[in-house]
Design a protein around this motif. Structure first.
Motif, PDB file in Angstrom:
ATOM      1  N   LEU A  52      -1.228  -1.946   4.124  1.00 33.37           N
ATOM      2  CA  LEU A  52      -1.461  -0.759   3.284  1.00 33.37           C
ATOM      3  C   LEU A  52      -2.936  -0.366   3.261  1.00 33.37           C
ATOM      4  O   LEU A  52      -3.261   0.800   3.045  1.00 33.37           O
ATOM      5  CB  LEU A  52      -0.975  -1.003   1.853  1.00 33.37           C
ATOM      6  CG  LEU A  52       0.537  -1.156   1.675  1.00 33.37           C
ATOM      7  CD1 LEU A  52       0.856  -1.473   0.218  1.00 33.37           C
ATOM      8  CD2 LEU A  52       1.285   0.099   2.115  1.00 33.37           C
ATOM      9  N   MET A  53      -3.824  -1.366   3.444  1.00 30.61           N
ATOM     10  CA  MET A  53      -5.270  -1.114   3.404  1.00 30.61           C
ATOM     11  C   MET A  53      -5.932  -1.876   4.542  1.00 30.61           C
ATOM     12  O   MET A  53      -6.576  -2.907   4.331  1.00 30.61           O
ATOM     13  CB  MET A  53      -5.840  -1.593   2.045  1.00 30.61           C
ATOM     14  CG  MET A  53      -5.328  -0.838   0.841  1.00 30.61           C
ATOM     15  SD  MET A  53      -5.685  -1.687  -0.749  1.00 30.61           S
ATOM     16  CE  MET A  53      -4.250  -2.771  -0.887  1.00 30.61           C
ATOM     17  N   PRO A  54      -5.794  -1.378   5.793  1.00 26.68           N
ATOM     18  CA  PRO A  54      -6.385  -2.089   6.933  1.00 26.68           C
ATOM     19  C   PRO A  54      -7.884  -2.314   6.729  1.00 26.68           C
ATOM     20  O   PRO A  54      -8.568  -1.455   6.168  1.00 26.68           O
ATOM     21  CB  PRO A  54      -6.124  -1.154   8.109  1.00 26.68           C
ATOM     22  CG  PRO A  54      -4.994  -0.283   7.675  1.00 26.68           C
ATOM     23  CD  PRO A  54      -5.115  -0.149   6.188  1.00 26.68           C
ATOM     24  N   GLU A  55      -8.362  -3.454   7.216  1.00 21.59           N
ATOM     25  CA  GLU A  55      -9.729  -3.893   6.904  1.00 21.59           C
ATOM     26  C   GLU A  55     -10.803  -2.839   7.185  1.00 21.59           C
ATOM     27  O   GLU A  55     -11.583  -2.487   6.302  1.00 21.59           O
ATOM     28  CB  GLU A  55     -10.028  -5.186   7.676  1.00 21.59           C
ATOM     29  CG  GLU A  55     -11.426  -5.718   7.389  1.00 21.59           C
ATOM     30  CD  GLU A  55     -11.644  -7.134   7.922  1.00 21.59           C
ATOM     31  OE1 GLU A  55     -10.658  -7.784   8.319  1.00 21.59           O
ATOM     32  OE2 GLU A  55     -12.800  -7.570   7.935  1.00 21.59           O
ATOM     33  N   PHE A  58      -5.660   5.315  -0.671  1.00 21.84           N
ATOM     34  CA  PHE A  58      -4.629   4.504  -0.013  1.00 21.84           C
ATOM     35  C   PHE A  58      -3.254   4.666  -0.660  1.00 21.84           C
ATOM     36  O   PHE A  58      -2.275   4.120  -0.166  1.00 21.84           O
ATOM     37  CB  PHE A  58      -5.028   3.017  -0.048  1.00 21.84           C
ATOM     38  CG  PHE A  58      -6.134   2.656   0.915  1.00 21.84           C
ATOM     39  CD1 PHE A  58      -5.892   2.611   2.279  1.00 21.84           C
ATOM     40  CD2 PHE A  58      -7.412   2.365   0.453  1.00 21.84           C
ATOM     41  CE1 PHE A  58      -6.903   2.276   3.171  1.00 21.84           C
ATOM     42  CE2 PHE A  58      -8.427   2.024   1.337  1.00 21.84           C
ATOM     43  CZ  PHE A  58      -8.173   1.979   2.695  1.00 21.84           C
ATOM     44  N   ASP A  59      -3.204   5.409  -1.771  1.00 21.02           N
ATOM     45  CA  ASP A  59      -1.952   5.575  -2.515  1.00 21.02           C
ATOM     46  C   ASP A  59      -1.382   4.211  -2.930  1.00 21.02           C
ATOM     47  O   ASP A  59      -0.215   3.897  -2.700  1.00 21.02           O
ATOM     48  CB  ASP A  59      -0.933   6.364  -1.677  1.00 21.02           C
ATOM     49  CG  ASP A  59       0.191   6.941  -2.529  1.00 21.02           C
ATOM     50  OD1 ASP A  59       0.051   6.979  -3.770  1.00 21.02           O
ATOM     51  OD2 ASP A  59       1.228   7.344  -1.946  1.00 21.02           O
ATOM     52  N   VAL A  60      -2.262   3.404  -3.495  1.00 19.86           N
ATOM     53  CA  VAL A  60      -1.865   2.087  -4.009  1.00 19.86           C
ATOM     54  C   VAL A  60      -2.389   1.958  -5.447  1.00 19.86           C
ATOM     55  O   VAL A  60      -3.163   2.797  -5.908  1.00 19.86           O
ATOM     56  CB  VAL A  60      -2.452   0.937  -3.151  1.00 19.86           C
ATOM     57  CG1 VAL A  60      -1.938   0.999  -1.710  1.00 19.86           C
ATOM     58  CG2 VAL A  60      -3.978   0.955  -3.174  1.00 19.86           C
ATOM     59  N   GLN A 110     -14.549   1.540   5.192  1.00 13.62           N
ATOM     60  CA  GLN A 110     -14.973   2.949   5.289  1.00 13.62           C
ATOM     61  C   GLN A 110     -14.707   3.695   3.984  1.00 13.62           C
ATOM     62  O   GLN A 110     -15.570   4.393   3.456  1.00 13.62           O
ATOM     63  CB  GLN A 110     -14.203   3.662   6.410  1.00 13.62           C
ATOM     64  CG  GLN A 110     -14.700   3.334   7.809  1.00 13.62           C
ATOM     65  CD  GLN A 110     -13.694   3.767   8.884  1.00 13.62           C
ATOM     66  OE1 GLN A 110     -12.735   4.500   8.602  1.00 13.62           O
ATOM     67  NE2 GLN A 110     -13.902   3.317  10.107  1.00 13.62           N
ATOM     68  N   VAL A 111     -13.477   3.518   3.477  1.00 13.53           N
ATOM     69  CA  VAL A 111     -13.083   4.231   2.256  1.00 13.53           C
ATOM     70  C   VAL A 111     -13.912   3.739   1.076  1.00 13.53           C
ATOM     71  O   VAL A 111     -14.360   4.526   0.235  1.00 13.53           O
ATOM     72  CB  VAL A 111     -11.564   4.073   2.000  1.00 13.53           C
ATOM     73  CG1 VAL A 111     -11.180   4.547   0.607  1.00 13.53           C
ATOM     74  CG2 VAL A 111     -10.762   4.819   3.060  1.00 13.53           C
TER      75      VAL A 111
END
Ligand SMILES: [Zn+2]
Length: 187
Positions: free
Chosen positions: A142-145, A166-168, A150-151
């Motif tokens: 859901l949240m690649p490293e 990430f819509d989490v 970056q985000v």
């Protein structure tokens, strides 16, 4: 329905390439390659619901399952059913879906012994348990490293903004930051 051949997986067959077998994605990298090849990554967000629904051997259902987040069960020879708590928020449901999907890809032989209902991210797990691994890899797909860093930079460490990208849930962002060895106030 097409039958999967009953033989051990030859891992060399599943290295990269556009024809990744949706039933044999046994690393987060392969899962993410599959998602990219199918267009299931929108901006920073992995559409885990579409990933599950694209697999003909998985059935996804939403139901009131009380205190539990989700579960996965075997329903026949090759079919599995993932049930997600219908009353939870979308972001919490997304993490639950990713967790059960990891059980399907990596812990398939254990599914018959799993309870019909589990709580996810709200308990402490032994680091070597399959539950710990399912949470770790769910967070990773859901949240690649690289995207996470970056985000996080673009969001100036705001948990709320990272969660939104990430819509989490914010809990999931904190968990991911911890697994990547970053944390503290903001990030
Ligand atoms: Zn689990």
């Amino acid at each position: 329905m097409k039958k999967r051949p009953q033989r051990p997986i030859d891992r060399s067959l599943y290295n990269e390439g556009p024809e990744l077998d949706a039933t044999a994605l046994d690393t987060p990298e392969r899962i993410l390659s599959y998602c990219r090849s199918k267009g299931f990554i929108n901006g920073a967000s992995t559409d885990i619901k579409a990933v599950i629904e694209s697999n003909p051997f998985l059935r996804l259902e939403f139901d009131d399952i009380g205190e539990n987040d989700a579960f996965i069960e075997k329903i026949d020879d090759q079919m599995y059913r993932i049930v997600i708590n219908a009353r939870h928020s979308r972001t919490r449901q997304r993490f639950s879906m990713a967790h059960e999907y990891i059980h399907y890809q990596l812990h398939r032989d254990e599914i018959e012994r799993m309870p019909k209902g589990e709580r996810i991210l709200h308990r402490n797990e032994e680091r070597n348990s399959i539950e710990y691994q399912a949470n770790q890899l769910a967070a990773e797909i859901l949240m690649p490293e690289q995207t996470f860093f970056q985000v996080a930079r673009a969001s100036k460490g705001s948990i709320e903004r990272i969660a939104s990208e990430f819509d989490v849930s914010q809990l999931a962002v904190r968990y991911r930051a911890k697994t990547l060895g970053i944390g503290g106030h903001g990030l």
